[in-house]
Design an enzyme around this catalytic site. Structure first.
Site: not given
Length: 406
Positions: A110, A195-196, A220, A308, A357
């Protein structure tokens, strides 16, 4: 400890077979449609024995499966086991532990989104088809938002995550369509994403289907947005400080705020570039102290909240429920986790890692250092933006990386 010898007709994952048989090629699409081949009468004994896996010469995979077994003899544990009746396969999670990378696909997270992405994909039928399938799943015209915006809409967490996921996999199809593209795809032996982007990497590696991955990414984004709405929080990036100094900065700020506003390092991107997440007052405190700690620059990130960190805790249970209902297979190549910078092979472990995560710091710096130290020769950043390429080059100016957009 000896494992019981089992004789049972069960399904051995295609993605494990293809890992050891270069003549068998599966894309994230084909793997999604067919994830297993029946192999008769496989015996399992204690790992370390020459009989860890015995099989008939059926389908010509005898040597490939024996190689799969031999790769794991060193680990002194059972490589796979069978749950009789359910035909469930349990895979040694350390299957990819000693991976030797040569060519990597890296997928953005992102923040990489930009109005106009997806235009190039419309020139390639297979890439354009992904947006059509996405529209059916999402219930709205994703491509229109990608191409036309507005920017504020595309930047929202609930839309940017599926948009980046689809555009990144569309970039794979754009690459496949060009001369020599399929050979590049076939050469890739490790993948990961910011991440994503980890979800994109897992889809590319056949751990789940394009459709299932998109459903997970949609949920998500929604869950993370809801968690962000529940508390005032933010993220800020610090440029020019090492991780130790950023931690000292966080500690100093935390001394001045209550528990609801604590901050922590959320993204370990690369030396001199770390992102901090936390309560709004805590973020304001670290920004105010940045100059005294000799930070070269601070950049408030355009995200919904403190990603996070524990601020995303409310999203975890929703992700766990969705992941439990999702068919997940062993990836055909290593996919490096953001949580611990390690590849995981066991589907149940992958589920747990993906749920953790959103509340765990992104270990991207360690991931890239490990890839380079293990001999990575060429990387491809697939999808919108060039954030990953910039990080790679900052860590190693001689690193070879190519951007593939869509």
């Amino acid at each position: 400890m000896l494992a019981p010898v089992l004789h049972h007709n069960y399904r051995f994952p295609i993605n494990l077979i293809s890992r050891f048989n270069p003549s068998v090629n599966f894309s994230y699409q084909s793997t999604a449609m067919s994830s297993s081949i029946v192999l008769p009468s496989i015996s399992l004994t204690k790992a370390g024995s020459s009989d860890s896996l015995r099989n008939s010469s059926c389908l010509g995979f005898r040597n490939e499966i024996r190689r799969a077994s031999l790769w794991n003899l060193k680990k002194s544990r059972v490589f796979v086991s069978v749950s009789v009746g359910s035909e469930a396969v349990v895979v040694d999670d350390a299957l990819f532990k000693d991976y030797k990378p040569s060519s990597a696909f890296l997928f953005p997270g992102q923040g990489a989104q930009a109005v106009g992405m997806g235009v190039e994909a419309q020139k390639v039928p297979a890439a354009a088809e992904l947006y059509k399938r996405a529209n059916e799943i999402l219930g709205f015209d994703l491509l229109d938002i990608c191409i036309n915006g507005p920017k504020e809409k595309l930047d929202s967490t609930v839309l940017s995550q599926p948009a980046i996921y689809v555009t990144s996999l569309a970039a794979v199809e754009v690459l496949r369509a060009r001369e020599g593209g399929q050979q590049i795809i076939d050469s890739v032996d490790v993948t990961c994403g910011l991440s994503l982007g980890e979800y994109t990497g897992l889809a590319f590696a056949g751990a789940f289907s394009f459709e299932d991955g998109l459903k997970l990414v949609k949920l998500r984004g929604e869950a993370m947005q809801d968690a962000a709405d529940a508390a005032k929080s933010a993220m800020v990036s610090f440029i020019g400080l090492d991780s130790g100094k950023v931690q000292e900065l966080c500690d100093a700020a935390n001394d001045e705020v209550d528990d609801a506003n604590k901050v922590q390092i959320a993204n370990y991107l690369c030396t001199g570039n770390y992102a901090v997440s936390g309560g709004l007052k805590g973020i304001e405190a670290v920004e105010a102290k940045a100059k005294s700690f000799k930070a070269r620059m601070t950049v408030r990130l355009a995200v919904a909240g403190a990603f996070h960190t524990s601020f995303m805790g409310p999203a975890v249970s929703r992700l766990e429920a969705a992941l439990a209902e999702t068919a997940i297979r062993t990836p055909r190549i290593p996919v490096i986790s953001n949580v611990d910078a390690e590849p995981h092979a066991d589907p149940s472990t992958i589920r747990k890692i993906l749920a953790r995560q959103v509340t765990s710091p992104v270990q991207w710096e360690t991931t890239v250092k490990t890839l380079l130290a293990r001999g990575l020769q060429k990387s491809y950043e697939l999808g919108p933006g060039k954030v990953i390429a910039g990080i790679i080059k900052r860590m190693d100016k001689s690193a070879e990386i190519e951007n593939i957009g869509a």
